[in-house]
Design a protein around this motif. Structure first.
Motif, PDB file in Angstrom:
ATOM      1  N   GLY A 146       1.706  -3.192   1.057  1.00 20.15           N
ATOM      2  CA  GLY A 146       3.292  -3.169   0.490  1.00 20.15           C
ATOM      3  C   GLY A 146       3.057  -2.742  -0.927  1.00 20.15           C
ATOM      4  N   VAL A 147       4.424  -2.243  -1.415  1.00 18.15           N
ATOM      5  CA  VAL A 147       4.807  -1.858  -2.614  1.00 18.15           C
ATOM      6  C   VAL A 147       5.828  -2.589  -3.179  1.00 18.15           C
ATOM      7  CG1 VAL A 147       5.619  -0.017  -3.972  1.00 18.15           C
ATOM      8  CG2 VAL A 147       3.738   0.510  -2.721  1.00 18.15           C
ATOM      9  N   GLY A 173      -4.790  -3.925  -0.668  1.00 21.19           N
ATOM     10  CA  GLY A 173      -4.561  -3.715   0.805  1.00 21.19           C
ATOM     11  C   GLY A 173      -3.609  -4.505   1.790  1.00 21.19           C
ATOM     12  N   PRO A 174      -4.010  -4.706   2.961  1.00 25.48           N
ATOM     13  CA  PRO A 174      -3.046  -5.730   3.392  1.00 25.48           C
ATOM     14  C   PRO A 174      -2.406  -6.894   2.724  1.00 25.48           C
ATOM     15  CG  PRO A 174      -5.157  -6.192   4.578  1.00 25.48           C
ATOM     16  CD  PRO A 174      -5.252  -5.264   3.408  1.00 25.48           C
ATOM     17  N   ASN A 175      -3.176  -7.484   1.835  1.00 25.07           N
ATOM     18  CA  ASN A 175      -2.528  -8.628   1.057  1.00 25.07           C
ATOM     19  C   ASN A 175      -1.444  -8.294   0.278  1.00 25.07           C
ATOM     20  OD1 ASN A 175      -4.822 -10.366   1.935  1.00 25.07           O
ATOM     21  ND2 ASN A 175      -6.116  -9.950   0.197  1.00 25.07           N
ATOM     22  N   GLY A 176      -1.176  -7.040   0.266  1.00 27.34           N
ATOM     23  CA  GLY A 176      -0.056  -6.920  -0.703  1.00 27.34           C
ATOM     24  C   GLY A 176       1.153  -6.927   0.232  1.00 27.34           C
ATOM     25  N   ALA A 177       1.236  -7.113   1.360  1.00 25.96           N
ATOM     26  CA  ALA A 177       2.338  -7.367   2.264  1.00 25.96           C
ATOM     27  C   ALA A 177       2.648  -8.992   2.577  1.00 25.96           C
ATOM     28  CB  ALA A 177       2.204  -6.837   3.555  1.00 25.96           C
ATOM     29  N   VAL A 178       1.687  -9.827   1.594  1.00 33.14           N
ATOM     30  CA  VAL A 178       1.846 -11.375   1.793  1.00 33.14           C
ATOM     31  C   VAL A 178       2.543 -11.639   0.607  1.00 33.14           C
ATOM     32  CG1 VAL A 178       0.907 -13.580   1.724  1.00 33.14           C
ATOM     33  CG2 VAL A 178      -0.188 -11.589   3.024  1.00 33.14           C
ATOM     34  N   LEU A 179       3.984 -11.681   0.871  1.00 32.80           N
ATOM     35  CA  LEU A 179       4.812 -11.936  -0.378  1.00 32.80           C
ATOM     36  C   LEU A 179       4.588 -12.723  -1.411  1.00 32.80           C
ATOM     37  CD1 LEU A 179       8.306 -11.629   1.536  1.00 32.80           C
ATOM     38  CD2 LEU A 179       6.939  -9.909   0.755  1.00 32.80           C
ATOM     39  N   HIS A 180       4.138 -14.146  -1.112  1.00 31.96           N
ATOM     40  CA  HIS A 180       3.782 -14.996  -2.277  1.00 31.96           C
ATOM     41  C   HIS A 180       2.247 -15.444  -1.995  1.00 31.96           C
ATOM     42  CE1 HIS A 180       7.946 -16.657  -3.166  1.00 31.96           C
ATOM     43  NE2 HIS A 180       7.594 -15.546  -3.762  1.00 31.96           N
ATOM     44  N   TYR A 181       1.387 -14.398  -1.827  1.00 35.91           N
ATOM     45  CA  TYR A 181      -0.125 -14.360  -1.813  1.00 35.91           C
ATOM     46  C   TYR A 181      -0.583 -14.790  -3.271  1.00 35.91           C
ATOM     47  CZ  TYR A 181      -5.073 -12.653  -1.490  1.00 35.91           C
ATOM     48  OH  TYR A 181      -6.256 -12.345  -1.677  1.00 35.91           O
ATOM     49  N   GLY A 182      -1.726 -15.398  -3.400  1.00 34.30           N
ATOM     50  CA  GLY A 182      -2.373 -16.007  -4.634  1.00 34.30           C
ATOM     51  C   GLY A 182      -2.301 -17.654  -4.362  1.00 34.30           C
ATOM     52  N   SER A 240       2.578  -1.714  -8.810  1.00 37.88           N
ATOM     53  CA  SER A 240       1.833  -1.367  -7.508  1.00 37.88           C
ATOM     54  C   SER A 240       1.429  -0.048  -7.990  1.00 37.88           C
ATOM     55  CB  SER A 240       2.789  -1.214  -6.397  1.00 37.88           C
ATOM     56  OG  SER A 240       3.546  -2.492  -6.032  1.00 37.88           O
ATOM     57  N   PHE A 241      -0.223   0.079  -7.363  1.00 40.87           N
ATOM     58  CA  PHE A 241      -0.865   1.441  -7.486  1.00 40.87           C
ATOM     59  C   PHE A 241      -2.127   1.484  -6.838  1.00 40.87           C
ATOM     60  CE2 PHE A 241      -2.063  -2.074 -10.679  1.00 40.87           C
ATOM     61  CZ  PHE A 241      -3.367  -2.328 -10.758  1.00 40.87           C
ATOM     62  N   PRO A 242      -2.755   2.742  -6.782  1.00 42.00           N
ATOM     63  CA  PRO A 242      -3.827   2.744  -5.962  1.00 42.00           C
ATOM     64  C   PRO A 242      -5.093   2.558  -6.769  1.00 42.00           C
ATOM     65  CG  PRO A 242      -2.966   4.776  -6.723  1.00 42.00           C
ATOM     66  CD  PRO A 242      -2.054   3.953  -7.385  1.00 42.00           C
ATOM     67  N   VAL A 243      -6.058   1.855  -6.178  1.00 41.59           N
ATOM     68  CA  VAL A 243      -7.341   1.393  -6.772  1.00 41.59           C
ATOM     69  C   VAL A 243      -8.040   2.673  -7.438  1.00 41.59           C
ATOM     70  CG1 VAL A 243      -9.794   0.420  -6.166  1.00 41.59           C
ATOM     71  CG2 VAL A 243      -7.478  -0.617  -5.095  1.00 41.59           C
ATOM     72  N   ASP A 244      -7.908   3.709  -6.875  1.00 44.53           N
ATOM     73  CA  ASP A 244      -8.410   5.047  -7.250  1.00 44.53           C
ATOM     74  C   ASP A 244      -7.879   5.762  -8.502  1.00 44.53           C
ATOM     75  OD1 ASP A 244     -10.553   4.738  -5.147  1.00 44.53           O
ATOM     76  OD2 ASP A 244      -9.066   5.725  -3.897  1.00 44.53           O
ATOM     77  N   GLY A 245      -6.569   5.017  -8.671  1.00 46.72           N
ATOM     78  CA  GLY A 245      -5.911   5.695  -9.836  1.00 46.72           C
ATOM     79  C   GLY A 245      -5.369   6.989  -9.319  1.00 46.72           C
ATOM     80  N   VAL A 246      -5.440   7.468  -8.188  1.00 45.52           N
ATOM     81  CA  VAL A 246      -4.520   8.730  -7.754  1.00 45.52           C
ATOM     82  C   VAL A 246      -3.931   8.278  -6.480  1.00 45.52           C
ATOM     83  CG1 VAL A 246      -4.982  11.075  -6.960  1.00 45.52           C
ATOM     84  CG2 VAL A 246      -6.337  10.358  -8.719  1.00 45.52           C
ATOM     85  N   PHE A 247      -2.631   8.837  -6.224  1.00 49.24           N
ATOM     86  CA  PHE A 247      -1.958   8.418  -4.896  1.00 49.24           C
ATOM     87  C   PHE A 247      -2.535   9.459  -3.859  1.00 49.24           C
ATOM     88  CE2 PHE A 247       0.631   6.105  -7.991  1.00 49.24           C
ATOM     89  CZ  PHE A 247       1.234   5.305  -7.523  1.00 49.24           C
ATOM     90  N   PHE A 266       4.503  -3.479   5.275  1.00 48.92           N
ATOM     91  CA  PHE A 266       4.365  -3.366   6.381  1.00 48.92           C
ATOM     92  C   PHE A 266       3.598  -4.619   6.894  1.00 48.92           C
ATOM     93  CE2 PHE A 266       4.632   0.676   4.509  1.00 48.92           C
ATOM     94  CZ  PHE A 266       5.377   1.536   5.386  1.00 48.92           C
ATOM     95  N   ILE A 267       4.563  -5.669   7.444  1.00 49.61           N
ATOM     96  CA  ILE A 267       4.097  -6.828   7.814  1.00 49.61           C
ATOM     97  C   ILE A 267       3.998  -6.934   9.325  1.00 49.61           C
ATOM     98  CG2 ILE A 267       5.015  -9.418   7.566  1.00 49.61           C
ATOM     99  CD1 ILE A 267       6.435  -8.557   5.052  1.00 49.61           C
ATOM    100  N   PRO A 268       2.943  -7.054   9.874  1.00 48.13           N
ATOM    101  CA  PRO A 268       2.721  -6.982  11.321  1.00 48.13           C
ATOM    102  C   PRO A 268       3.575  -8.030  12.166  1.00 48.13           C
ATOM    103  CG  PRO A 268       0.551  -6.789  10.116  1.00 48.13           C
ATOM    104  CD  PRO A 268       1.464  -7.216   9.080  1.00 48.13           C
ATOM    105  N   SER A 269       3.814  -9.390  11.732  1.00 55.33           N
ATOM    106  CA  SER A 269       4.438 -10.301  12.262  1.00 55.33           C
ATOM    107  C   SER A 269       5.894  -9.747  12.459  1.00 55.33           C
ATOM    108  CB  SER A 269       4.278 -11.696  11.569  1.00 55.33           C
ATOM    109  OG  SER A 269       4.865 -11.565  10.507  1.00 55.33           O
ATOM    110  N   LEU A 270       6.405  -9.301  11.522  1.00 52.28           N
ATOM    111  CA  LEU A 270       8.134  -8.890  11.590  1.00 52.28           C
ATOM    112  C   LEU A 270       7.870  -7.523  12.354  1.00 52.28           C
ATOM    113  CD1 LEU A 270       9.307  -9.404   8.149  1.00 52.28           C
ATOM    114  CD2 LEU A 270       9.584 -10.770   9.984  1.00 52.28           C
ATOM    115  N   LEU A 271       6.931  -6.688  12.270  1.00 53.80           N
ATOM    116  CA  LEU A 271       7.294  -5.303  12.789  1.00 53.80           C
ATOM    117  C   LEU A 271       6.976  -5.318  14.379  1.00 53.80           C
ATOM    118  CD1 LEU A 271       5.749  -2.949  10.269  1.00 53.80           C
ATOM    119  CD2 LEU A 271       8.070  -3.169  11.003  1.00 53.80           C
ATOM    120  N   GLU A 272       5.813  -6.150  14.699  1.00 54.44           N
ATOM    121  CA  GLU A 272       5.450  -6.462  16.064  1.00 54.44           C
ATOM    122  C   GLU A 272       6.844  -7.149  16.887  1.00 54.44           C
ATOM    123  OE1 GLU A 272       3.110  -5.296  18.212  1.00 54.44           O
ATOM    124  OE2 GLU A 272       2.120  -4.154  16.534  1.00 54.44           O
TER     125      GLU A 272
END
Length: 531
Positions: free
Chosen positions: A469-470, A269-278, A312-319, A438-444
């Motif tokens: 993100g992807v 989800g939104p964590n995919g837009a945190v470049l060095h998440y983890g 990068s892939f969808p949790v459900d296995g289908v885009f 889609f990084i809210p801080s940059l886009l806003e």
């Protein structure tokens, strides 16, 4: 008789014939091996690396002297007696391949002869830590010309009396930190040169030898298999760290890879837009939800040589249509770079090609307005790909040498994050990792900017904040005619959906347009955690 001797040495080197890490008999030639069907790495890899560095130093007009290097130090956790797992300092590993901490080493520039200095261990070491190896055993194992104790460095150098002592000191352009130079009592009595060795190491490490490439192919092969294993077990209800756990278990269990190349990034989800998440403050701990995307950036290392792969892939296995649109925008950028990259091409131009490809697709999808040229002029691409296209890869995830002497870092957003500012050379190993986030801080901030806001579709972009993100990241080696893939994972929508449905990979009717010369062999893991 020769075959019998080879088989006997192999058997004596197997893990069951080792005591505290040391084989009963040290094979000749010496190899690094984790046993079973893990890769066997010849120690001659390091003598070849030493020869390369010596040649580089000599090419700069330095034909005599002694290069002196300090290995990594063993470390305790803060003020406790908890000893952290040691990983060798990267330049020291490149030249000597020594596993133990607290060592130093030297190379005679005139003769090319190598000397290893090991710590003089107390008798109680054998009780708590295991075998105390002799200097002769170190010499055999690491294939150096001489071995002495660390407390003998001063006497050794004084007896040799070199005209110059070369020490490692210089800036790493990624970390902005300086290397730690070797020293000894009395070094002030010698002429010390502290730039040549740093330059030689960084330049030599930018191009991989055939033996180094074999190790990196192995690291990529196992890490690729681990990514596929994770993809096949992902489902809604899992936690992000369970994907990390499956990856790490596969790499260690099947590949003998104890260490990851970097901190695993498992963003959903939104964590995919945190470049060095983890990182410690955001430890891959969100629960995966149906309909969301996953971005897994993970790689393991073998014999300190790493891999760096993002799927990068969808949790459900289908885009969904929206997911597919963003994913294929990034995939097209990957394709464009892989088709254009070859020796002599500027890496900065490849970054710009990726940027233009992504924004062109976003324009077609309706997220942006205007023309590609207008978007580039307004610096819009960096809103969606704020990082560089990729980096050198080797013993370090961000291998050194990206900014040689005289190279200038760009100032505009996106391009200034590029970790390499030079033309491609045959033998370089790099990551190609375009992304769209889609990084809210940059886009806003952009939506409040009078120059950028007219080029953005605000309602559509704000609706994507939960998307994340992807990123698509492959490791490649530059060849005479282009690039060759080291990574072997599902990349097209067709491949991802097929593999996540349980089909074998690679697909017999794959629609991926590039050769994959590093084949994978997926092996079983225990069943994944249940929701």
């Amino acid at each position: 008789r020769r075959l019998w001797l080879i088989l006997w040495f192999v058997a004596m080197s197997e893990p069951e014939n080792r005591f505290a890490g040391w084989p009963s008999t040290i094979s000749t030639p010496s190899t690094y091996w984790q046993g079973g069907d893990t890769a066997q790495v010849p120690r001659s890899l390091h003598s070849e690396n030493r020869d390369s560095v010596v040649r580089r130093i000599r090419s700069k007009g330095h034909s005599v002297g002694l290069a002196l290097l300090k290995g990594g130090d063993g470390r305790m956790r803060d003020d406790t007696d908890h000893e952290e797992i040691f990983r060798q300092e990267s330049n020291f590993h490149y030249l000597f391949g020594v596993a133990e901490p607290d060592c130093s080493a030297a190379i005679n520039i005139a003769t090319g002869e190598s000397v290893l200095f090991v710590p003089r261990l107390p008798a109680e070491y054998a009780v708590w830590m295991g075998k105390i190896a002799s200097c002769d055993e170190y010499k055999q194992l690491y294939e150096v010309d001489e071995v002495h104790f660390v407390d003998e460095i001063s006497d050794f150098v004084k007896k040799l009396n070199p005209e110059v002592v070369y020490v490692y000191y210089g800036l790493n352009s990624d970390s902005k930190k300086y290397g730690v130079p070797a020293t000894f009592d009395g070094i002030e009595d010698f002429t010390v040169e502290n730039t040549c060795l740093h330059e030689a190491l960084f330049e030599c490490r930018t191009v991989k030898s055939p033996k180094e490439l074999e190790v990196m192919k192995y690291s990529n092969r196992i890490s690729s298999e681990a990514h596929i294993a994770v993809m096949q077990q992902v489902h809604a209800g899992m936690l992000e760290y369970q994907m990390e756990s499956l990856f790490r278990h596969y790499c260690y269990f099947h590949g003998g890879m104890r260490e990851t190349s970097y901190t695993c990034i498992c963003g959903s989800g939104p964590n995919g837009a945190v470049l060095h998440y983890g990182h410690a403050g955001a430890p891959n701990n969100r629960r995966l939800t149906a309909g969301s995307m996953v971005l897994n950036d993970m790689g393991s290392e073998y014999y300190c040589y790493g891999s760096d792969i993002t799927c990068s892939f969808p949790v459900d296995g289908v885009f969904t249509d929206a997911q597919r649109g963003i994913y294929e925008a990034v995939l097209e950028a990957t394709y464009a770079v892989m088709r254009a990259a070859k020796p002599g091409v500027s890496w900065a131009s490849m970054h710009e090609l990726a940027e233009r490809t992504v924004v062109d697709k976003l324009l077609a999808l309706g997220y942006l307005k205007g023309s590609v040229d207008a978007l580039v002029e307004a610096q819009v691409p960096a809103l969606f790909m704020p990082h560089g296209l990729g980096h050198l890869l080797g013993i370090d995830t961000h291998d050194p040498g990206g900014y040689p002497e005289g190279a200038q870092r760009a100032t505009r957003p996106g391009l200034r994050s590029l970790r390499m500012q030079r033309d491609l050379v045959e033998g370089m190993v790099l990551t190609i990792e375009p992304g769209c986030y889609f990084i809210p801080s940059l886009l806003e901030a952009a939506l409040a900017d009078p120059a950028q806001a007219p080029l953005l579709d605000a309602p559509r972009l704000r609706a994507m904040y939960s998307f994340g993100g992807v990123r698509i990241e492959d490791d490649v080696v530059v060849t005479a005619g282009g690039v060759e893939l080291l990574t072997t994972v599902p990349r097209t929508v067709k491949e991802i959906e097929a593999v996540m449905s349980g089909l074998d990979f690679p697909l017999p009717d794959s629609d991926y347009p590039f050769p994959r010369p590093n084949p994978v062999r997926l092996r079983a893991l225990p069943a994944g955690p249940q929701a």
